[in-house]
Every structure is written in C-alpha cells, then in structure tokens.
Write a protein that holds these residues in place. Structure first.
Motif, PDB file in Angstrom:
ATOM      1  N   PHE A 284       2.214 -20.630  93.871  1.00 59.09           N
ATOM      2  CA  PHE A 284       2.578 -19.942  92.889  1.00 59.09           C
ATOM      3  C   PHE A 284       3.964 -20.595  92.422  1.00 59.09           C
ATOM      4  O   PHE A 284       4.804 -20.620  93.239  1.00 59.09           O
ATOM      5  CB  PHE A 284       2.808 -18.395  93.445  1.00 59.09           C
ATOM      6  CG  PHE A 284       1.356 -17.758  93.636  1.00 59.09           C
ATOM      7  CD1 PHE A 284       1.119 -17.152  92.622  1.00 59.09           C
ATOM      8  CD2 PHE A 284       0.797 -17.984  94.836  1.00 59.09           C
ATOM      9  CE1 PHE A 284      -0.173 -16.343  92.670  1.00 59.09           C
ATOM     10  CE2 PHE A 284      -0.324 -17.226  94.928  1.00 59.09           C
ATOM     11  CZ  PHE A 284      -0.985 -16.385  93.781  1.00 59.09           C
ATOM     12  N   ALA A 285       4.131 -20.500  90.999  1.00 59.09           N
ATOM     13  CA  ALA A 285       5.529 -21.158  90.464  1.00 59.09           C
ATOM     14  C   ALA A 285       5.614 -20.396  89.104  1.00 59.09           C
ATOM     15  O   ALA A 285       5.029 -19.878  88.642  1.00 59.09           O
ATOM     16  CB  ALA A 285       5.160 -22.800  90.269  1.00 59.09           C
ATOM     17  N   THR A 286       7.301 -20.406  89.084  1.00 58.54           N
ATOM     18  CA  THR A 286       7.839 -19.442  88.010  1.00 58.54           C
ATOM     19  C   THR A 286       8.118 -20.320  86.668  1.00 58.54           C
ATOM     20  O   THR A 286       8.136 -20.062  85.755  1.00 58.54           O
ATOM     21  CB  THR A 286       8.799 -19.068  88.364  1.00 58.54           C
ATOM     22  OG1 THR A 286       9.939 -19.704  88.948  1.00 58.54           O
ATOM     23  CG2 THR A 286       8.730 -17.623  89.657  1.00 58.54           C
ATOM     24  N   THR A 287       8.375 -21.724  87.169  1.00 64.03           N
ATOM     25  CA  THR A 287       8.665 -22.716  85.897  1.00 64.03           C
ATOM     26  C   THR A 287       7.837 -23.984  86.034  1.00 64.03           C
ATOM     27  O   THR A 287       7.175 -24.127  86.918  1.00 64.03           O
ATOM     28  CB  THR A 287      10.080 -22.966  86.075  1.00 64.03           C
ATOM     29  OG1 THR A 287      10.282 -24.019  87.219  1.00 64.03           O
ATOM     30  CG2 THR A 287      10.956 -21.855  86.116  1.00 64.03           C
ATOM     31  N   GLU A 288       7.748 -24.710  84.976  1.00 57.10           N
ATOM     32  CA  GLU A 288       7.068 -25.673  84.759  1.00 57.10           C
ATOM     33  C   GLU A 288       7.641 -26.936  85.564  1.00 57.10           C
ATOM     34  O   GLU A 288       6.845 -27.630  86.182  1.00 57.10           O
ATOM     35  CB  GLU A 288       6.893 -26.278  83.309  1.00 57.10           C
ATOM     36  CG  GLU A 288       6.037 -25.484  82.591  1.00 57.10           C
ATOM     37  CD  GLU A 288       6.126 -25.662  80.950  1.00 57.10           C
ATOM     38  OE1 GLU A 288       7.211 -26.449  80.579  1.00 57.10           O
ATOM     39  OE2 GLU A 288       5.298 -25.589  80.234  1.00 57.10           O
ATOM     40  N   ASP A 289       8.923 -26.878  85.693  1.00 57.38           N
ATOM     41  CA  ASP A 289       9.408 -27.784  86.774  1.00 57.38           C
ATOM     42  C   ASP A 289       9.122 -27.685  88.287  1.00 57.38           C
ATOM     43  O   ASP A 289       8.940 -28.565  89.113  1.00 57.38           O
ATOM     44  CB  ASP A 289      11.089 -27.720  86.528  1.00 57.38           C
ATOM     45  CG  ASP A 289      11.552 -28.357  85.269  1.00 57.38           C
ATOM     46  OD1 ASP A 289      10.739 -29.077  84.832  1.00 57.38           O
ATOM     47  OD2 ASP A 289      12.920 -27.939  84.778  1.00 57.38           O
ATOM     48  N   GLU A 290       8.925 -26.410  88.903  1.00 57.04           N
ATOM     49  CA  GLU A 290       8.581 -26.113  89.935  1.00 57.04           C
ATOM     50  C   GLU A 290       7.156 -26.643  90.266  1.00 57.04           C
ATOM     51  O   GLU A 290       6.846 -27.083  91.089  1.00 57.04           O
ATOM     52  CB  GLU A 290       8.610 -24.651  90.344  1.00 57.04           C
ATOM     53  CG  GLU A 290       9.767 -23.853  90.463  1.00 57.04           C
ATOM     54  CD  GLU A 290       9.883 -22.414  90.767  1.00 57.04           C
ATOM     55  OE1 GLU A 290      10.970 -21.795  91.111  1.00 57.04           O
ATOM     56  OE2 GLU A 290       8.690 -21.903  90.709  1.00 57.04           O
ATOM     57  N   ALA A 291       6.193 -26.262  89.155  1.00 53.07           N
ATOM     58  CA  ALA A 291       4.741 -26.780  89.380  1.00 53.07           C
ATOM     59  C   ALA A 291       4.880 -28.255  89.329  1.00 53.07           C
ATOM     60  O   ALA A 291       4.056 -28.861  90.006  1.00 53.07           O
ATOM     61  CB  ALA A 291       4.082 -26.285  88.037  1.00 53.07           C
ATOM     62  N   ARG A 292       5.707 -28.819  88.493  1.00 57.40           N
ATOM     63  CA  ARG A 292       5.658 -30.429  88.454  1.00 57.40           C
ATOM     64  C   ARG A 292       6.164 -31.100  89.998  1.00 57.40           C
ATOM     65  O   ARG A 292       5.458 -31.896  90.545  1.00 57.40           O
ATOM     66  CB  ARG A 292       6.321 -31.072  87.656  1.00 57.40           C
ATOM     67  CG  ARG A 292       6.498 -32.643  87.459  1.00 57.40           C
ATOM     68  CD  ARG A 292       7.423 -32.868  86.345  1.00 57.40           C
ATOM     69  NE  ARG A 292       7.027 -32.512  84.825  1.00 57.40           N
ATOM     70  CZ  ARG A 292       6.739 -33.475  84.022  1.00 57.40           C
ATOM     71  NH1 ARG A 292       6.968 -34.823  84.151  1.00 57.40           N
ATOM     72  NH2 ARG A 292       6.226 -33.021  82.812  1.00 57.40           N
ATOM     73  N   SER A 293       7.270 -30.449  90.410  1.00 57.82           N
ATOM     74  CA  SER A 293       7.450 -30.818  91.632  1.00 57.82           C
ATOM     75  C   SER A 293       6.599 -30.593  92.909  1.00 57.82           C
ATOM     76  O   SER A 293       6.192 -31.370  93.657  1.00 57.82           O
ATOM     77  CB  SER A 293       8.849 -30.037  91.971  1.00 57.82           C
ATOM     78  OG  SER A 293       9.339 -30.289  93.325  1.00 57.82           O
TER      79      SER A 293
END
Length: 403
Positions: A284-293
């Motif tokens: 579960f991620a809130t931003t695209e940067d979190e998802a990419r990381s």
C-alpha cells in the motif's frame, strides 16, 4: 475467499475521481527527419478553459500541432484536483503541448462528438506537421496524474528515435521515462539497425527510443554491440536483447521486457490476487515515489518467489477501506500485508518500520514454510522509517484510469 471479495467491494470508488502527483520530463534534440517539433511556447493564461465550438476547436488543433484537451466539469467538486493538475501542466516549461479544458456540463454535444461518455477524460489532438493527414486523435487511458500525463505527452513530443552521442547523454536519456528503449548499434547501417529503426517507427507512441554508436557507452553499460536495453526505471529490472536481432525478435522483446514483476493492483485484475495456491503481497503506497521505491527494493524478492507469491502495489487512498479491513491504520504508509486466499489468513509487516528486502524475504519464507499464524506481525526489528519519508495519508482524491 468471500472475505477477500468483500474487501475489494469496499474499496471500489466512482470512476470520475482523480488525483495529482509529480514527475519530470526533458525535451531532446533529435534528427530533424524523425522529430515532431513544436516551437510554440506553452500558453501562460491562468484560465485554460475553452468555450469554443467544433470549428474553432479544430482550427486551434491545426495551428498548435499538438493539443491536449481535458473534458471535465467546472462545478463538480471531486474533479477540481484534476483541473489543478491541468493548470500545472499548462504552466510547466518542460511540456511542449498546448493544454485546455472543456466543460461537458455546458458543451454536452461537443463532448459527445469526441466520444466522451464520462469525465474527466483526456484526448490528444495532433495536426499539421505533427500528423500525416488531417487531425489525429489519441485517447489517454492512464492515471490523471502529472507524472502519468507527462509520460504520455513525452512519447509524442520526443523524436521517433533519438541519437545519443556520449556516455553523459546516455546517462540522462535513459532516465527520460518509466521505460526507455536504447539500442547499441555499429556505426554502419546493417540489418539490425534497419530492424530497430522500423520497430521504433511502429511503437514510438508506446516507448521512447534511442540509439548510440558510442563504443565507450556500450562498455560502460556492459553490453555487446549490437544489443538493445530496456531501461525499466520504474523498478530497476532492466532487460537486454543481444544481437543479431530481427524485427520479430525485437517485437517479442518489447512485448515481454517492460512487464512488471510487482504489478498494479486494481479491481480489474483482482482475480490474479485470489489464486488459492499462492500468497498475495499487497504494498500500500500513497504516492508514485513510494511505489517506485518499493518496487526497486522488492523486485528481486518478487522474482525469486514468483511461483509462490503474487506482489502488487495498491493505492492506499483508493483502497483505504481494504487496507483497514486488513488491519492497517491510515497514518503510516507505505505498508505491506500478505494475504493467503486459500484460508483467509492475514500477515502484517509492522507499520512505521522501513520495508526492506531481507526482512520481507524472511517474513515470506516463514509463512510459506507454515511456521506463521494468522494475524502475526513481522518486521519488529526493521529500522524505523526516516522522519523525512511520507508517513501519513495525504488529503487527495483517489485516482482512476479512464475505461
């Protein structure tokens, strides 16, 4: 299984709700014979709403080369964030395409004319030197985020194929988009070079293509000449096709190489996460940067356990009810939950702790070996998240693709 499907139903949201995000894009200087150029600066008007009729619109399309139009509603509150996204893009110096908005509440017939059945919807209109004949329309079906829209536009603004002359240029070029295709070719024209040019002309609206004949660049990247590299910046899992190659082999490469081991969870593909003989790992991620990381960190583990675990990134806002039903709190994302569809067991990675590959591997192996109990929390010994990292749910509206 019934509990799992119930969670998904709770997560479903209306299709017209969108969100903003961030991204980056650079314009490249490319061979004139294969470039769609537009020297007009992007409009700086604070109001990008159009109240025109079809003849005026088409006249504007023909004079602007490329025009991105968002079909929406001035007054419907949930889509106001989408309007802010379009305004930001219209003032972005990196964007070389005109942007406008049309109010479908007022211009109902005009929206029907352009096959807009629900909003917000996005259409790219290409004309003049950007189109071979008349006005060409491209429908945007991705996320209505700054990152997603700029990625879409970049494929139309950049050349069909770009020459990359040096190591420094390659270093920048291969980061232009989530996926960038670069061929390392000999300095002379041969069958491999001709095949790559042909494929780039066919698929340039799907990928950014480049080539280099610089031997030092090939050495630094550790690839032979000829070869093609699919730079997957979204997860770091780059793929290589070594020569000699043909159009058919490049087509097969492009069909498989860009695929993600850690996919995107949505109600469209929920069946992939309900296989009774595999675990499902939700990130579960809130931003695209979190998802990419998360993808960069966990893709090696996902590849190693692909036979036993299906990984997917889930939007922590859009699927907030689902996250809560799994036992997560809404102020500590990103987060990881492992679900076993065969018996509805749920295992949680402790929120507030950094999600690291070694700990996730240990967690999954414990579950797969039958040594874990439902509700067990893992990751207690993982380091705390950096205070600089996003910890809470940002106030934004969930994002959706246009169907």
């Amino acid at each position: 299984m019934q509990v799992f499907l119930h969670l998904l139903l709770l997560a479903a949201l209306p299709r017209h709700i969108l969100v903003t995000s961030t991204s980056e894009r650079n314009e490249q200087t490319l061979p004139s014979s294969r470039v769609h150029q537009d020297s007009r600066p992007n409009g700086k008007s604070s109001d990008i709403w159009w109240d025109w009729e079809q003849p005026e619109l088409e006249s504007a399309f023909e004079s602007n080369c490329r025009t991105l139009v968002g079909f929406s509603s001035r007054t419907f509150e949930p889509v106001q964030i989408f309007h802010q996204t379009m305004q930001k893009l219209a003032h972005d110096q990196q964007v070389k395409t005109k942007l406008h908005l049309v109010d479908c509440d007022v211009k109902k017939e005009l929206c029907k004319l352009y096959d807009v059945n629900e909003y917000p919807a996005i259409r790219l209109f290409k004309a003049g030197r950007c189109a071979d004949n008349g006005i060409v329309t491209r429908r945007y079906r991705g996320k209505k985020t700054i990152h997603g829209i700029k990625s879409f536009l970049g494929k139309h603004e950049n050349a069909i194929i770009s020459e990359v002359g040096s190591e420094e240029e390659l270093s920048e070029f291969k980061k232009l988009d989530d996926v960038v295709i670069v061929a390392f070719l000999p300095g002379t024209w041969d069958e491999a070079t001709e095949a790559f040019y042909s494929i780039s002309e066919k698929h340039h609206e799907s990928f950014i293509f480049g080539y280099t004949s610089d031997e030092q660049s090939a050495k630094k990247e550790g690839v032979p000449v000829p070869s093609i590299v699919c730079y997957k910046n979204i997860d770091g899992d780059h793929k290589v096709l070594t020569g000699p190659f043909t159009e058919a082999s490049i087509e097969e490469f492009l069909a498989k190489a860009p695929g993600l081991v850690i996919g995107e969870f949505s109600e469209r593909n929920m069946e992939a996460y309900s296989a009774p003989d595999k675990l499902s790992a939700y990130l579960f991620a809130t931003t695209e940067d979190e998802a990419r990381s998360l993808r960069h960190e966990l893709t090696p583990i996902a590849k190693m356990l692909k036979q036993y675990v299906t990984f997917g990134v889930a939007d922590a806002i859009e699927y907030g009810p689902m996250a809560k039903n799994f036992g997560l709190v809404d102020n500590a994302f990103p987060a990881l939950v492992v679900h076993a569809p065969m018996n509805d067991n749920v295992f949680i990675y402790m929120q507030g702790r950094k999600i690291i590959a070694s700990t996730v591997e240990e967690m999954l192996m414990t579950i797969l070996q039958g040594q874990a109990t439902s509700g067990q929390v893992f990751g207690e010994n993982a380091p705390d998240m950096e205070e600089s990292e996003p910890r809470g749910v940002k106030s934004r509206v969930a994002q959706h693709d246009e169907l």
